[in-house]
Design an enzyme around this catalytic site. Structure first.
Site, PDB file in Angstrom:
ATOM      1  CG  HIS A 159      -1.491   1.334   1.583  1.00  0.00           C
ATOM      2  ND1 HIS A 159      -2.449   1.961   0.818  1.00  0.00           N
ATOM      3  CD2 HIS A 159      -1.228   2.183   2.614  1.00  0.00           C
ATOM      4  CE1 HIS A 159      -2.755   3.135   1.371  1.00  0.00           C
ATOM      5  NE2 HIS A 159      -2.018   3.300   2.458  1.00  0.00           N
ATOM      6  CG  ASP A 214       7.211  19.066 -25.428  1.00  0.00           C
ATOM      7  OD1 ASP A 214       7.427  18.520 -24.327  1.00  0.00           O
ATOM      8  OD2 ASP A 214       6.488  18.538 -26.304  1.00  0.00           O
ATOM      9  CD1 TRP A 243       6.915   2.982   4.465  1.00  0.00           C
ATOM     10  CD2 TRP A 243       8.032   3.892   2.761  1.00  0.00           C
ATOM     11  NE1 TRP A 243       7.290   4.251   4.831  1.00  0.00           N
ATOM     12  CE2 TRP A 243       7.978   4.845   3.805  1.00  0.00           C
ATOM     13  CE3 TRP A 243       8.687   4.262   1.577  1.00  0.00           C
ATOM     14  CZ2 TRP A 243       8.560   6.105   3.717  1.00  0.00           C
ATOM     15  CZ3 TRP A 243       9.263   5.524   1.506  1.00  0.00           C
ATOM     16  CH2 TRP A 243       9.201   6.432   2.561  1.00  0.00           C
ATOM     17  CB  SER A 280      11.224   6.241 -13.672  1.00  0.00           C
ATOM     18  OG  SER A 280      10.108   7.059 -13.816  1.00  0.00           O
ATOM     19  CB  SER A 281      12.313   9.496  -9.577  1.00  0.00           C
ATOM     20  OG  SER A 281      11.144   8.883  -9.189  1.00  0.00           O
ATOM     21  CG  HIS A 293      12.636  13.890   6.717  1.00  0.00           C
ATOM     22  ND1 HIS A 293      11.551  13.502   7.462  1.00  0.00           N
ATOM     23  CD2 HIS A 293      12.525  15.225   6.579  1.00  0.00           C
ATOM     24  CE1 HIS A 293      10.844  14.561   7.777  1.00  0.00           C
ATOM     25  NE2 HIS A 293      11.407  15.627   7.257  1.00  0.00           N
ATOM     26  CD  GLU A 318      10.092   9.669  -1.976  1.00  0.00           C
ATOM     27  OE1 GLU A 318      11.053  10.005  -2.682  1.00  0.00           O
ATOM     28  OE2 GLU A 318       8.949   9.454  -2.418  1.00  0.00           O
ATOM     29  CE1 TYR A 335       9.166  17.007   5.229  1.00  0.00           C
ATOM     30  CE2 TYR A 335      10.793  18.731   5.055  1.00  0.00           C
ATOM     31  CZ  TYR A 335       9.938  17.971   5.818  1.00  0.00           C
ATOM     32  OH  TYR A 335       9.861  18.184   7.172  1.00  0.00           O
ATOM     33  CB  SER A 361       1.372  28.889  -3.545  1.00  0.00           C
ATOM     34  OG  SER A 361       1.850  28.314  -2.361  1.00  0.00           O
ATOM     35  CG  HIS A 409      12.840  13.486  12.584  1.00  0.00           C
ATOM     36  ND1 HIS A 409      12.842  14.715  11.994  1.00  0.00           N
ATOM     37  CD2 HIS A 409      12.162  12.687  11.735  1.00  0.00           C
ATOM     38  CE1 HIS A 409      12.199  14.664  10.842  1.00  0.00           C
ATOM     39  NE2 HIS A 409      11.778  13.443  10.662  1.00  0.00           N
ATOM     40  CG  HIS A 410      12.069   9.287  10.123  1.00  0.00           C
ATOM     41  ND1 HIS A 410      10.744   9.233   9.760  1.00  0.00           N
ATOM     42  CD2 HIS A 410      12.574  10.387   9.516  1.00  0.00           C
ATOM     43  CE1 HIS A 410      10.468  10.243   8.948  1.00  0.00           C
ATOM     44  NE2 HIS A 410      11.553  10.971   8.781  1.00  0.00           N
ATOM     45  CB  THR A 415       6.025  24.299   8.176  1.00  0.00           C
ATOM     46  OG1 THR A 415       7.182  23.522   7.859  1.00  0.00           O
ATOM     47  CG2 THR A 415       4.799  23.585   7.673  1.00  0.00           C
ATOM     48  CE  LYS A 447       6.577  26.614   1.447  1.00  0.00           C
ATOM     49  NZ  LYS A 447       6.036  27.232   0.248  1.00  0.00           N
ATOM     50  NE  ARG A 449       4.051   2.737  11.204  1.00  0.00           N
ATOM     51  CZ  ARG A 449       4.916   3.427  10.436  1.00  0.00           C
ATOM     52  NH1 ARG A 449       5.885   4.118  10.987  1.00  0.00           N
ATOM     53  NH2 ARG A 449       4.793   3.438   9.132  1.00  0.00           N
TER      54      ARG A 449
END
Lengths: 385, 537
Positions: free
Chosen positions: B78, B107, B143, B170-171, B254, B256, B258, B269, B303-304, B329, B332, B451
């Site tokens: 998932h 283009d 994941w 690809s990315s 991390h 990622e 973002y 915006s 922090h993870h 943040t 924003k 979890r």
């Protein structure tokens, strides 16, 4: 019409609520039973209230604007933008709030970190999927895994309502016992994959990493039973390796320690005795259900491609030594059961799988035989080194 | 370049190739954008189905539908499908469609590579999906693919790793293309500080992608060699360190997350000023805040891992650095609020989704701030509190903004108006059910539910049931969106829209100066002027 619909929707929700309110649930973090867990709780509440107030401010402004500055209300858009003063103010205010949070957080963090002056140490090892407890100051050592009642109820479509099982999934066969008002140092490691030892009432969790030792400590002030779970995904039965800590008054704890050494002697005596095969099979069935069935399945059929079948297995039907060695040493995902099972349990489950689950070797394995094989295995390993 | 321009003269008036082959060989940014968006929508439903399997199992205590191993595969797949198959490709799709039109370019800079990066994404996702059918099942280690657990995966492991490689390539190609386009193909009048914020956020995101995807590819390659070639990068018994993987993974992981939120900020915006009929409040500070968030994302990874066992200096450093993220943040969020302030707001569906995004993302930000406090994270970590947090920052944030973007630009893309009534129904169903789905998970986490567990103690039963009910409403509601998209492509309400579509949009960004739908090739000559209402003037 709309009213009626709404009403029936609310009724449905309410029916779900109290109808299933079988246990006391909580909305917030628990205060716990240590000074540290209380500090953590206070920090949590501080952060929560700050967020609530900031939220009221921001959302309040936004909703005021959404209500009054609508085109449909005839509001004309003003074209202002960029205002350095405002932008500096709204950068500085969050900074000050953050500093206000960082100070108590640092204090608590330092407190959490100091394991000095512990009065006793317990080593905790994570296994797939049970906990091993080693009291380093006396010779107490045991494994702790999901209790039998939960284990039966948690099988797919078991037909047992978990609500009828006391402390479903939060109960173990043998809990960790600690004394109150004692600073206890815990050492954490793991035998296979990473686990995480978490009892919310103590105020923290700590990962158990294979090959490394982590430290933490607790000082429980109130006698009682505290429950927790493995918190780091550790494979198939990650959800089924609970933790139960019983904190006892010092005198009760001392009595428990004495009782443990008595149990160890009784276990030794049982290993000397000659068992008949019915006794062994009956005992072995239980050992199998608690230790083997979650992978090899209750009927011994295994899961094709992942967990080999016990039923009809060449190893099980073959020479005893080979089978026992495999169980002692483990293989791939299978843990080494050498330390986990007593000689009696080992003999019992060996007899059970050789003569049950569709196999019929016809022998009965005695604890004394296991002990011999165990010591041979140890000397072989020494030889390998 | 001049040789190409000379040749191009014959091509100018050509439309797309005929038939199905058009979609296979296309190098047109609009076609590729469409492919990305439709593929992402499809994956959104695939990943969503997996989420519904999870929520069905968690509806009641006890195991009813799946076995624990498959449950773990579902949580893993998932996440991978939603991150790499749905959210990231959807934003790449938006970038493809919008960036050339927003900067006045004909283009993307590298059209053939553009085609290749799309088809490599499809190949990567198919490879990943194929692991579901393999012996031993799909990856089931989450994941994050932490060793040693991930090394217990069956046949699927090398396939999953190769799929990560493909998705990464690809990315990276997509990111290179976006950077090359933005730096080289802007209309001469468009200086960097006159670029729409969506373009800015994607520029920064593209740099993040180039920096992090190789790191992830490296980490999974080390898993591969540990498993098959007897290396011991992550094996303590061989002198390695399982925690090393976590450091490498989160150095990727991390930034990622973002990657999924910065373009979200960009779209919000873009949309909010249009419906507030006002300039964006602080364009420059929005650009700087985005850059600041991107920079901070590289220095907060551990922090993870507060509970993994770090020296106290590490714990404190990562706590302080993480708390800093709250500042840009907050800037924003204040900016969006100030943009709405004293505007003349209307509430078409894109605006509704955008407002819901600002509110619900802020809630996700609050819990993020709470988790930054390391000692409290010792309680929150690996519980449903975390699950609630990151779903708030992904579903009612990234996904809501993707829906907003869909409604905002569909009339531009198709020339047809979508069904506003149905769209509002979609919004209200989504906005209410997403909160029924995720808000109770805060309570569950605080009450002590870890979890990634397939079954739980009975005191967690009530909120799990309510959460599942939310999921069963939220999931099917998204079919309304698919239906609206289909209907709009087929002609919509029958109302033909103007080039501008939304009142005053021409002042905000270049794409609204084109006809709706825009011609197959746009801006073959760059526009003279660019709108500067919401940028620096």
């Amino acid at each position: 019409m709309i009213k009626a619909k709404q009403f029936s929707a609310v009724l449905t929700l309410m029916a779900f609520g109290p109808g299933s309110a079988h246990a006391d649930y909580t909305l917030n973090l628990m205060k716990g039973v240590t000074q540290l867990s209380n500090d953590v709780y206070d920090l949590h509440m501080l952060a929560l209230w700050i967020c609530v107030f900031v939220g009221i401010g921001v959302f309040g402004t936004m909703f005021y604007s959404i209500y009054y500055h609508r085109k449909s209300m005839g509001h004309k858009a003003e074209q202002f933008h960029e205002n350095t003063t405002v932008e500096i103010i709204w950068t500085i205010i969050p900074t000050i709030i953050l500093i206000a949070m960082a100070i108590p957080a640092t204090k608590t963090m330092l407190e959490m970190n100091s394991t000095e002056e512990a009065e006793m140490s317990i080593k905790i090892t994570g296994w797939q999927w049970k906990w091993e407890y080693d009291y380093l100051d006396n010779d107490i050592h045991f494994f702790s895994s999901l209790d039998e009642a939960s284990n039966k109820a948690r099988q797919k479509n078991s037909g047992i309502d978990p609500r009828d099982v006391p402390h479903y999934l939060l109960n173990v066969d043998k809990p960790l016992v600690i004394p109150v008002n004692t600073k206890i140092r815990f050492l954490f490691t793991a035998a296979d994959v990473i686990h995480s030892w978490w009892v919310p009432d103590l105020g923290w969790k700590k990962d158990t990493v294979p090959g490394f030792i982590n430290e933490s400590w607790t000082y429980v002030e109130k006698a009682g039973t505290y429950r927790g779970q493995c918190a780091e995904l550790c494979g198939k039965d990650h959800g089924f390796m609970p933790i139960v800590v019983i904190a006892k008054e010092k005198a009760d704890y001392d009595a428990w320690v004495v009782e443990q050494s008595g149990l160890a002697t009784a276990e030794e005596n049982a290993a000397e005795k000659e068992w008949d095969s019915e006794e062994l099979i009956a005992k072995g069935e239980k050992v199998y259900a608690n230790n083997c069935a979650s992978c090899h399945m209750e009927d011994g059929a295994g899961i094709a491609g992942t967990f080999p079948a016990i039923k009809g297995s060449a190893i099980v039907k073959g020479e005893l030594k080979e089978q026992v060695n495999l169980m002692l040493k483990g293989k791939g995902m299978m843990p080494a059961f050498g330390q986990m099972l007593s000689a009696v349990d080992f003999a019992a489950v060996s007899t059970f799988i050789r003569n049950g689950l569709g196999n019929s070797v016809g022998d009965s394995v005695q604890p004394s035989e296991i002990k011999i094989l165990q010591s041979e295995r140890v000397s072989e390993e020494d030889g390998e080194d | 370049m001049s040789a190409v321009t000379a040749e191009d003269h014959d091509h100018h008036d050509h439309g797309p190739a005929k038939g199905l082959l058009r979609w296979v060989i296309t190098t047109n940014h609009k076609d590729i954008g469409t492919l990305y968006l439709l593929f992402a929508l499809l994956m959104f439903f695939v990943g969503g189905t997996m989420a519904l399997i999870i929520r069905a199992e968690l509806f009641e205590p006890g195991m009813q539908f799946v076995n624990p191993q498959f449950f773990n595969s579902m949580t893993t797949m998932h996440a991978l499908v939603m991150v790499f198959g749905a959210v990231m490709p959807a934003f790449v799709g938006l970038a493809n469609w919008m960036i050339p039109m927003m900067i006045g370019a004909p283009d993307m800079a590298l059209p053939r590579m553009n085609n290749m990066s799309f088809w490599m994404l499809v190949a990567g996702i198919l490879l990943l999906a194929s692991t579901l059918l393999m012996e031993g099942g799909a990856p089931a280690s989450g994941w994050t693919l932490y060793p040693p657990l991930v090394l217990q995966t069956g046949t699927a492991l090398p396939f999953a790793i190769f799929s990560v490689h493909l998705l990464g390539i690809s990315s990276i190609m997509g990111a290179i293309n976006i950077i090359a386009t933005i730096f080289n193909m802007r209309a001469p009048a468009m200086s960097l500080m006159k670029m729409p914020l969506f373009v800015w956020t994607w520029l920064i995101t593209a740099f993040l992608l180039i920096a992090i995807m190789p790191v992830f590819a490296g980490a999974v390659t080390m898993l591969l060699t540990d498993r098959f070639f007897d290396t011991s990068f992550f094996n303590a018994a061989g002198g390695g360190d399982p925690v090393l993987y976590q450091h490498i993974f989160w150095f990727f992981g991390h930034p990622e997350v973002y990657v999924m939120i910065l373009p979200t900020f960009g779209v919000a915006s873009t949309i909010i000023p249009v419906f507030a009929r006002k300039p964006l409040f602080g364009y420059a500070s929005m650009v700087y805040a985005t850059a600041a968030i991107a920079f901070l994302s590289f220095i907060v990874w551990a922090h993870h891992m507060f509970t993994v066992g770090m020296p106290i200096a590490g714990e404190l450093y990562f706590m302080y650095a993480t708390m800093l993220i709250a500042i840009p943040t907050a800037v924003k969020i204040f900016n969006w609020t100030a943009t709405m302030w004293k505007g003349a707001m209307t509430f078409e569906t894109p605006m509704l989704f955008s407002i819901a995004f600002v509110v619900l993302f802020t809630i996700g930000g609050f819990t993020g701030l709470m988790m930054a406090l390391a000692p409290v994270d010792f309680q929150y970590h690996d519980t449903y509190f975390i699950v609630a947090h990151f779903h708030y920052t992904l579903v009612p944030a990234s996904v809501f903004i993707l829906m907003a973007a869909g409604y905002f630009w569909l009339p531009k893309w198709t020339g047809n108006m979508y069904d506003e009534k149905l769209a509002k129904l979609h919004f209200w169903l989504s906005a209410i059910s997403v909160n029924i789905l995720f808000f109770p998970q805060h309570f569950l986490g605080l009450a002590g539910m870890p979890r990634r567990i397939p079954d739980y103690a009975v005191q967690f039963a009530d909120w799990n049931m309510i959460s599942s009910i939310g999921a069963f409403i939220y999931g099917p509601s998204q079919l309304i969106f698919a239906y609206i998209v289909y209907k709009t492509i087929k002609g919509g309400t029958g109302e033909k829209v103007t080039g501008e579509v939304w009142e005053g949009a021409k002042e905000q960004s270049l794409e609204w100066t084109l006809s709706s739908p825009p011609p197959y090739h746009t801006f073959t000559t760059p526009p003279k002027d660019v709108p500067t209402m919401s940028t620096s003037r």
